[in-house]
Design an enzyme around this catalytic site. Structure first.
Site, PDB file in Angstrom:
ATOM      1  N   LYS A 178       0.827  -1.218   0.000  1.00  0.00           N
ATOM      2  CA  LYS A 178       0.000   0.000   0.000  1.00  0.00           C
ATOM      3  C   LYS A 178       0.858   1.264   0.000  1.00  0.00           C
ATOM      4  O   LYS A 178       0.623   2.177  -0.771  1.00  0.00           O
ATOM      5  CB  LYS A 178      -0.855   0.064   1.280  1.00  0.00           C
ATOM      6  CG  LYS A 178      -2.130  -0.691   1.251  1.00  0.00           C
ATOM      7  CD  LYS A 178      -3.027  -0.320   2.409  1.00  0.00           C
ATOM      8  CE  LYS A 178      -2.492  -0.173   3.760  1.00  0.00           C
ATOM      9  NZ  LYS A 178      -1.870  -0.909   4.638  1.00  0.00           N
ATOM     10  N   ARG A 212      -9.140   1.957   9.995  1.00  0.00           N
ATOM     11  CA  ARG A 212      -8.692   0.597  10.301  1.00  0.00           C
ATOM     12  C   ARG A 212      -9.739  -0.153  11.102  1.00  0.00           C
ATOM     13  O   ARG A 212      -9.544  -1.332  11.402  1.00  0.00           O
ATOM     14  CB  ARG A 212      -7.411   0.678  11.117  1.00  0.00           C
ATOM     15  CG  ARG A 212      -6.165   0.220  10.380  1.00  0.00           C
ATOM     16  CD  ARG A 212      -5.054   0.239  11.371  1.00  0.00           C
ATOM     17  NE  ARG A 212      -3.817  -0.339  10.966  1.00  0.00           N
ATOM     18  CZ  ARG A 212      -2.862   0.267  10.278  1.00  0.00           C
ATOM     19  NH1 ARG A 212      -3.043   1.459   9.801  1.00  0.00           N
ATOM     20  NH2 ARG A 212      -1.734  -0.351  10.063  1.00  0.00           N
ATOM     21  N   ARG A 226      10.939  -6.311   4.961  1.00  0.00           N
ATOM     22  CA  ARG A 226      10.809  -4.857   4.778  1.00  0.00           C
ATOM     23  C   ARG A 226      11.862  -4.102   5.588  1.00  0.00           C
ATOM     24  O   ARG A 226      12.103  -4.415   6.748  1.00  0.00           O
ATOM     25  CB  ARG A 226       9.403  -4.430   5.225  1.00  0.00           C
ATOM     26  CG  ARG A 226       9.180  -2.947   5.231  1.00  0.00           C
ATOM     27  CD  ARG A 226       7.726  -2.609   5.266  1.00  0.00           C
ATOM     28  NE  ARG A 226       7.066  -2.913   6.531  1.00  0.00           N
ATOM     29  CZ  ARG A 226       5.757  -2.755   6.729  1.00  0.00           C
ATOM     30  NH1 ARG A 226       4.987  -2.348   5.752  1.00  0.00           N
ATOM     31  NH2 ARG A 226       5.231  -3.028   7.900  1.00  0.00           N
ATOM     32  N   ARG A 234      11.669  -1.873  10.644  1.00  0.00           N
ATOM     33  CA  ARG A 234      10.860  -1.029  11.514  1.00  0.00           C
ATOM     34  C   ARG A 234      10.819  -1.644  12.913  1.00  0.00           C
ATOM     35  O   ARG A 234      10.837  -2.866  13.040  1.00  0.00           O
ATOM     36  CB  ARG A 234       9.425  -0.947  10.956  1.00  0.00           C
ATOM     37  CG  ARG A 234       9.222   0.242  10.061  1.00  0.00           C
ATOM     38  CD  ARG A 234       7.937   0.213   9.296  1.00  0.00           C
ATOM     39  NE  ARG A 234       6.748  -0.173  10.053  1.00  0.00           N
ATOM     40  CZ  ARG A 234       5.515  -0.097   9.571  1.00  0.00           C
ATOM     41  NH1 ARG A 234       5.307   0.365   8.352  1.00  0.00           N
ATOM     42  NH2 ARG A 234       4.488  -0.471  10.280  1.00  0.00           N
ATOM     43  N   ARG A 260      -0.474  -8.034  14.364  1.00  0.00           N
ATOM     44  CA  ARG A 260      -1.116  -7.037  13.500  1.00  0.00           C
ATOM     45  C   ARG A 260      -1.970  -7.719  12.440  1.00  0.00           C
ATOM     46  O   ARG A 260      -3.054  -7.243  12.100  1.00  0.00           O
ATOM     47  CB  ARG A 260      -0.062  -6.157  12.820  1.00  0.00           C
ATOM     48  CG  ARG A 260       0.678  -5.244  13.766  1.00  0.00           C
ATOM     49  CD  ARG A 260       1.220  -4.027  13.058  1.00  0.00           C
ATOM     50  NE  ARG A 260       2.060  -4.333  11.914  1.00  0.00           N
ATOM     51  CZ  ARG A 260       3.393  -4.410  11.960  1.00  0.00           C
ATOM     52  NH1 ARG A 260       4.035  -4.201  13.089  1.00  0.00           N
ATOM     53  NH2 ARG A 260       4.068  -4.661  10.866  1.00  0.00           N
TER      54      ARG A 260
HETATM   55  P1  AMP Z   1       1.195   1.394   9.331  1.00  0.00           P
HETATM   56  O1  AMP Z   1       2.352   2.252   8.951  1.00  0.00           O
HETATM   57  O2  AMP Z   1      -0.066   1.768   8.600  1.00  0.00           O
HETATM   58  O3  AMP Z   1       1.538  -0.050   9.206  1.00  0.00           O
HETATM   59  O4  AMP Z   1       0.870   1.679  10.891  1.00  0.00           O
HETATM   60  C1  AMP Z   1       1.819   1.383  11.894  1.00  0.00           C
HETATM   61  C2  AMP Z   1       1.126   1.309  13.245  1.00  0.00           C
HETATM   62  O5  AMP Z   1       0.543   2.581  13.570  1.00  0.00           O
HETATM   63  C3  AMP Z   1      -0.034   0.321  13.338  1.00  0.00           C
HETATM   64  O6  AMP Z   1       0.396  -1.003  13.611  1.00  0.00           O
HETATM   65  C4  AMP Z   1      -0.838   0.910  14.499  1.00  0.00           C
HETATM   66  O7  AMP Z   1      -0.232   0.627  15.740  1.00  0.00           O
HETATM   67  C5  AMP Z   1      -0.687   2.412  14.256  1.00  0.00           C
HETATM   68  N1  AMP Z   1      -1.775   2.926  13.378  1.00  0.00           N
HETATM   69  C6  AMP Z   1      -1.651   3.432  12.117  1.00  0.00           C
HETATM   70  N2  AMP Z   1      -2.850   3.801  11.631  1.00  0.00           N
HETATM   71  C7  AMP Z   1      -3.759   3.524  12.597  1.00  0.00           C
HETATM   72  C8  AMP Z   1      -5.173   3.658  12.690  1.00  0.00           C
HETATM   73  N3  AMP Z   1      -5.917   4.133  11.667  1.00  0.00           N
HETATM   74  N4  AMP Z   1      -5.769   3.257  13.847  1.00  0.00           N
HETATM   75  C9  AMP Z   1      -5.056   2.775  14.883  1.00  0.00           C
HETATM   76  N5  AMP Z   1      -3.722   2.605  14.860  1.00  0.00           N
HETATM   77  C10 AMP Z   1      -3.058   2.977  13.722  1.00  0.00           C
END
Ligand code: AMP
Length: 218
Positions: free
Chosen positions: A17, A93, A130, A162, A173
């Site tokens: 994404k 989410r 990654r 990360r 996750r």
């Molecule tokens: P991502 O970069 O989208 O994989 O997000 C990394 C982490 O940020 C996720 O595993 C969540 O802990 C937090 N996070 C990102 N977006 C959201 C969201 N919309 N709602 C809740 N937690 C989020």
């Protein structure tokens, strides 16, 4: 794409994404609004919010809906999003975030929701390979042959996994995705806004498929 289009890209973490959204945002010159990037920026800045978010993220849990909705509401209200439209990545989410987003965008509704579909076993392998630049956030894929950490081609920063990409956190996750995020497919499917794109194709083919959906959407 007509300026002002508002899109959501859904999909499991590791479905590609982020990379596709960056490319789409450059192609159409629209803001790429990634809640994960916003949270990581807050963590880097060491704000009170960032310190709290860091712990939640490292455990592979979700930051609370209230905080996330507030963050996104503020971001969508800025001039660039209002005038150019936007690509939302990582939000919503949960169904509760999606309902709040419908309220926030009642005057300017989302045009299309794209589910970038990649099966769980494929994303698991991708996430564990990654790597990301600590400074500018550029994504890379490790082959196993690189020195750790390696240097970012874009900014010279350190390229590392990360902090939240440990196998335990990744599996948690992906479980969370099935429980909390997958119901969004039905939520948006019921409103005729959802289009599914096969995310297992080569990145260029996925990009072409995404642009075709976006062109058709308006
Ligand atoms: P991502 O970069 O989208 O994989 O997000 C990394 C982490 O940020 C996720 O595993 C969540 O802990 C937090 N996070 C990102 N977006 C959201 C969201 N919309 N709602 C809740 N937690 C989020």
């Amino acid at each position: 794409m007509i300026p002002g289009a508002r899109l959501i890209i859904l999909g499991r973490q590791g479905a590609g994404k982020g990379t596709q959204c960056v490319r789409l945002s450059r192609h159409y010159v629209v803001p790429h609004i990634s809640t994960g990037d916003m949270l990581r920026a807050a963590v880097r800045e060491g704000t009170e919010f960032g310190v709290a978010a860091k712990e939640v993220m490292e455990q592979g849990r979700l930051v609370s809906d209230d905080l996330m909705v507030g963050l996104v509401d503020e971001r969508l209200g800025r001039l660039d999003a209002a005038s150019r439209g936007y690509i939302l990545d990582g939000f919503p989410r949960t169904v509760s975030q999606a309902k709040a987003l419908d309220d926030i965008t009642a005057d300017r509704p989302i045009h299309v929701v794209i589910d970038l579909d990649v099966p769980r076993d494929v994303v698991l392998a991708r996430i564990l390979a990654r790597r990301v630049c600590r400074d500018c956030g550029t994504n890379y894929t490790a082959t196993g042959a690189e020195r750790q950490p390696w240097i970012c081609d874009v900014c010279g920063g350190d390229v590392m996994p990360r902090d939240d990409d440990t196998p335990d956190a990744v599996n948690r996750r992906l479980d969370l995705y099935e429980e909390q995020t997958a119901p969004l497919i039905e939520f948006y499917g019921n409103t005729d806004r959802l289009v599914v794109v096969d995310g297992t194709l080569r990145p260029d083919s996925v990009f072409t498929a995404l642009t075709e959906v976006i062109e058709r959407s308006r």
